[in-house]
Design a protein around this motif. Structure first.
Motif, mmCIF file in Angstrom:
data_model
loop_
_atom_site.group_PDB
_atom_site.id
_atom_site.type_symbol
_atom_site.label_atom_id
_atom_site.label_comp_id
_atom_site.label_asym_id
_atom_site.label_seq_id
_atom_site.Cartn_x
_atom_site.Cartn_y
_atom_site.Cartn_z
ATOM 1 N N GLY A 1 0.825 -1.217 0.000
ATOM 2 C CA GLY A 1 0.000 0.000 0.000
ATOM 3 C C GLY A 1 0.851 1.255 0.000
ATOM 4 O O GLY A 1 0.396 2.316 0.421
ATOM 5 N N ALA A 2 2.109 1.136 -0.412
ATOM 6 C CA ALA A 2 3.005 2.302 -0.408
ATOM 7 C C ALA A 2 3.511 2.554 -1.831
ATOM 8 O O ALA A 2 4.492 1.949 -2.249
ATOM 9 C CB ALA A 2 4.175 2.056 0.535
ATOM 10 N N PRO A 3 2.821 3.432 -2.580
ATOM 11 C CA PRO A 3 3.207 3.632 -3.978
ATOM 12 C C PRO A 3 4.308 4.686 -4.169
ATOM 13 O O PRO A 3 4.630 5.025 -5.300
ATOM 14 C CB PRO A 3 1.905 4.129 -4.603
ATOM 15 N N THR A 4 4.877 5.187 -3.064
ATOM 16 C CA THR A 4 5.790 6.324 -3.202
ATOM 17 C C THR A 4 7.123 5.962 -3.852
ATOM 18 O O THR A 4 7.851 6.848 -4.289
ATOM 19 C CB THR A 4 6.061 6.969 -1.833
ATOM 20 N N THR A 5 7.442 4.671 -3.893
ATOM 21 C CA THR A 5 8.702 4.303 -4.550
ATOM 22 C C THR A 5 8.475 4.105 -6.058
ATOM 23 O O THR A 5 9.421 3.937 -6.811
ATOM 24 C CB THR A 5 9.264 2.979 -3.964
ATOM 25 N N LEU B 1 8.708 8.000 1.875
ATOM 26 C CA LEU B 1 9.105 6.606 1.627
ATOM 27 C C LEU B 1 8.539 5.685 2.704
ATOM 28 O O LEU B 1 8.227 6.133 3.796
ATOM 29 C CB LEU B 1 10.640 6.487 1.638
ATOM 30 N N PRO B 2 8.428 4.386 2.401
ATOM 31 C CA PRO B 2 8.027 3.448 3.463
ATOM 32 C C PRO B 2 9.078 3.453 4.577
ATOM 33 O O PRO B 2 10.195 3.928 4.384
ATOM 34 C CB PRO B 2 8.011 2.094 2.746
ATOM 35 N N ASP B 3 8.725 2.897 5.733
ATOM 36 C CA ASP B 3 9.674 2.867 6.853
ATOM 37 C C ASP B 3 10.832 1.906 6.545
ATOM 38 O O ASP B 3 10.741 1.095 5.621
ATOM 39 C CB ASP B 3 8.950 2.451 8.133
ATOM 40 N N LEU B 4 11.882 2.035 7.340
ATOM 41 C CA LEU B 4 13.093 1.222 7.122
ATOM 42 C C LEU B 4 12.795 -0.273 7.142
ATOM 43 O O LEU B 4 13.305 -1.026 6.314
ATOM 44 C CB LEU B 4 14.109 1.517 8.237
ATOM 45 N N GLU B 5 11.975 -0.668 8.095
ATOM 46 C CA GLU B 5 11.675 -2.090 8.246
ATOM 47 C C GLU B 5 10.979 -2.629 6.983
ATOM 48 O O GLU B 5 11.300 -3.721 6.501
ATOM 49 C CB GLU B 5 10.784 -2.270 9.489
ATOM 50 N N SER B 6 10.046 -1.822 6.438
ATOM 51 C CA SER B 6 9.337 -2.260 5.218
ATOM 52 C C SER B 6 10.309 -2.358 4.046
ATOM 53 O O SER B 6 10.235 -3.300 3.249
ATOM 54 C CB SER B 6 8.224 -1.273 4.865
ATOM 55 N N LEU B 7 11.216 -1.371 3.942
ATOM 56 C CA LEU B 7 12.193 -1.411 2.844
ATOM 57 C C LEU B 7 13.074 -2.650 2.961
ATOM 58 O O LEU B 7 13.408 -3.295 1.963
ATOM 59 C CB LEU B 7 13.050 -0.139 2.848
ATOM 60 N N SER B 8 13.419 -2.983 4.199
ATOM 61 C CA SER B 8 14.249 -4.165 4.416
ATOM 62 C C SER B 8 13.492 -5.428 3.984
ATOM 63 O O SER B 8 14.057 -6.314 3.339
ATOM 64 C CB SER B 8 14.616 -4.240 5.908
ATOM 65 N N ARG B 9 12.196 -5.488 4.339
ATOM 66 C CA ARG B 9 11.408 -6.669 3.964
ATOM 67 C C ARG B 9 11.230 -6.726 2.443
ATOM 68 O O ARG B 9 11.262 -7.799 1.843
ATOM 69 C CB ARG B 9 10.057 -6.656 4.677
#
Lengths: 276, 410
Positions: free
Chosen positions: A93-97, A174-182
């Motif tokens: 649900g994070a289209p910002t990337t 941007l999504p949070d760090l944890e989401s980017l890591s996943r």
């Protein structure tokens, strides 16, 4: 007649990718207007239908899976990027990337459309169904591995900004760090699985007599093995002691860089990833 | 005497100084009585109000020589402590500023209501020290009333963040979903408990309270469903948790580098985040240099709260209109209060004149009633004119302009 339609759609595709990039750009830096969000979903739908339709037309025209030359491969790569990215967007649900990812797909499609030969000729070995599976999975894997590197890079940039206390637009959007890591690990795992399937089908197909000789000592085969290992390690990193989110991101960036170098070195001079 | 010459507000806040500077001039509640006594004893002013929170330290002085005395106060309480960014507001500007602070318009977290409690407590301490009297007490009480009115009549404080919630939001930006997070709350005071409440609301997996007094940590743990540890066992847990929020009132940092197991931190999949909400700082700045940890302070919360500021811009305009209206009312009442002795004198002179004239007339009963009515009517007319004149002297339009100028300066 089909060739005219093929070239007409090849002209339309970069335009659709550009519109999609613009709409994703609005998500990152523009006002959060619902009309942009709805427009993005519509354009994404049209884009996928047109791109798949274009491939089917090419398939019909050539009589085989239409990814047998560098420029249709580049175009299929653009589609692969979208096919890997869109489910991720739906899940997170994070289209910002998206502006970066779809912007990259736009660049690939623009190159593919501009350099598409006017006279498309069929390829002999491409008629095998194994070829279609091998190429499709390998290109989808490549897209996934590149996205893994991209999410890894975003992770490192965001971590650096947070550490320095610079809370700018990237931090906000941007999504949070944890989401980017996943995301990094998730697409790396997907890429690893696809690459495993693609490479093994390719090897099996080659040994079944499709090509004269498959040389395992070929320097171009080695980077693929290295990449396969690297992204396998990233996918398994949550269970590897000491391979933290930051280190996994660094490995993903290194892997994606190696992949890009491999593609440039092998693809451009030879017109194919393989020498046969 | 004009207000501008008897009222000066000096201060420093998160807008002008970083936390390293603010902590130098912060006055703990237990030290404020001594500080107020020292301030009142100084020459040039006879009333003092002092407020010191995590985001500001402000001193309001009132008296015939306040203007001249303000330089000494600035030197002793700000410049002398190495805080160069000290602002000074005089007269009406000082009133505007105090009312803005009470309304939460000058808060880091726009519209937050914690400041009202802090002003109320500061007023209580100033009353106990006999530092506020006829000038500053009504002014601060009016500021509290304005703060309540702004929150009742506008949405500036609706669903607002607190510093505690901003800290939890900042943590979420790093850690993602907080229901998979183990958190440590150092300090079981009001802010610490508010942090725990927000963490519990988002379903934090584990909350550990660490406090100097174990009983308070245990009480907080019972209320919010967590574990309690004394402060000397901090190092046991700090390297285990994903989030540490520190809200303590201590002269020295309570979370230091030696509490952290560096090797363990390096092996962690995600970087633990430490957020310090204390002034003076509760986390040793050396910890920020630790490669594996993300350490943030109060100043970093701006990133989270600025979004809320944008959303409430229209409400701020409404709140500012109330502010100007209330300052207008306050100044008019103040001016009218200064005329009270004049009015009393006028009343006495009118009655004297009436009695003198009555003494010269024979038919006293009828004339006395007439004279009495006439005296009252004339006196009322005179008083009405005085009130109108006072209001006009502080016209709301002119005050609106003064407010705009004050905002440009501040």
């Amino acid at each position: 007649m089909i060739e005219i339609e093929v070239h007409a759609l090849a002209t339309l595709l970069p335009v659709l990718y550009l519109i999609a990039t613009f709409l994703y750009g609005m998500e990152l830096g523009g006002p959060k207007a619902p009309k942009f969000r709805a427009g993005r979903h519509v354009v994404n739908g049209i884009l996928l239908v047109v791109h798949l339709g274009w491939l089917l037309l090419l398939w019909q025209s050539l009589g085989h899976f239409p990814v047998a030359d560098p420029w249709t491969a580049v175009s299929f790569m653009a589609l692969s990027v979208m096919l890997v990215y869109l489910p991720i967007e739906l899940m997170t649900g994070a289209p910002t990337t998206g502006v970066f990812v779809v912007g990259f797909a736009f660049t690939l499609q623009l190159i593919g459309s501009c350099l598409l030969p006017l006279d498309l000729s069929p390829s002999g070995f491409a008629r095998s169904p194994f070829f279609a599976v091998h190429v499709a999975t390998a290109l989808l894997a490549t897209a996934a591995l590149l996205l893994s590197g991209f999410f890894g890079a975003l992770y490192l940039v965001l971590l650096r900004q947070i550490r320095a206390g610079r809370f700018g637009v990237l931090f906000r959007r941007l999504p949070d760090l944890e989401s980017l890591s996943r995301l990094n690990r998730g697409v790396a795992t997907l890429g690893f699985v696809l690459l495993t399937v693609g490479v093994n089908i390719g090897i099996w197909w080659a040994h079944s007599g499709a090509v004269e000789r498959l040389d395992y000592t070929d320097p171009k085969v080695l980077p693929v093995l290295v990449l396969w290992l690297l992204f396998g390690v990233i996918g398994a990193s949550p269970w590897i002691r000491g391979l933290t989110g930051r280190r996994a991101a660094v490995v993903a960036v290194l892997g994606a860089s190696l992949l890009i170098v491999t593609l440039i070195v092998t693809f451009l001079p030879l017109g194919s990833i393989h020498e046969f | 005497m004009p207000l501008a010459r008897r009222l000066v507000l000096l201060g420093t806040s998160y807008r002008t100084s970083p936390v390293e500077a603010r902590e130098r001039c912060a006055v703990a509640p237990e030290d404020s009585a001594a500080a107020l006594r020292e301030l009142v004893a100084a020459e040039g002013h006879d009333e003092v109000f002092l407020i010191s929170t995590c985001n500001r330290t402000e001193i309001l002085i009132s008296g015939p020589g306040a203007e001249a005395a303000s330089e000494t106060v600035r030197q002793r309480w700000f410049l002398g402590l190495g805080v160069q960014e000290c602002y000074a507001y005089h007269g009406t500007d000082a009133v505007f500023h105090l009312f803005r602070v009470a309304a939460g318009l000058d808060s880091q977290v726009l519209g937050e209501s914690e400041i009202l409690g802090q002003i109320k407590d500061a007023l209580g301490r100033a009353q106990d020290a006999a530092a506020v009297k006829s000038h500053l007490q009504p002014l601060v009480e009016q500021a509290l009333a304005v703060g309540k009115r702004v929150r009742t009549e506008t949405k500036v404080g609706e669903g607002t963040l607190s510093v505690a919630r901003a800290a939890v939001e900042l943590a979420a930006k790093v850690l993602g979903r907080l229901d998979r997070v183990d958190a440590l709350v150092v300090g079981a005071g009001e802010t610490g408990q508010l942090v725990a409440k927000h963490l519990r609301d988002v379903g934090a997996r584990r909350i550990v309270f660490c406090n100097r007094t174990l009983e308070r940590a245990e009480a907080a743990a019972r209320e919010h469903g967590g574990e309690a540890l004394p402060l000397d066992q901090l190092s046991k847990v700090i390297s285990e948790v994903d989030l540490t929020v520190v809200s303590v009132d201590a002269p020295e940092p309570v979370v230091r580098l030696e509490h952290v197991d560096a090797a363990r931190i390096r092996r962690r999949d995600r970087p633990p985040i430490v957020i310090d909400l204390s002034v003076p700082r509760g986390v040793d700045p050396a910890l920020a240099a630790h490669a594996g940890m993300l350490v943030h302070g109060l100043d970093d919360l701006d990133a989270v709260v600025s979004r809320h500021h944008e959303e409430r811009r229209s409400e701020v305009a409404l709140a500012e209109n109330i502010l100007v209206e209330e300052v207008h009312k306050f100044l008019a009442l103040q001016a009218y209060a200064t005329l009270k002795p004049v009015v009393a004198g006028m009343r006495a002179r009118f009655e004297e004149a009436r009695d003198a004239v009555l003494g010269e007339i024979d038919d006293r009963e009828l004339v006395a009633a007439l004279a009495d009515k006439l005296t009252k009517r004339l006196l009322n007319e005179a008083l009405t004119q005085i009130k109108l004149g006072t209001r006009e002297a502080f016209s709301q339009e002119r005050l609106g302009e003064t407010y705009r100028q004050y905002r440009e300066r501040s």
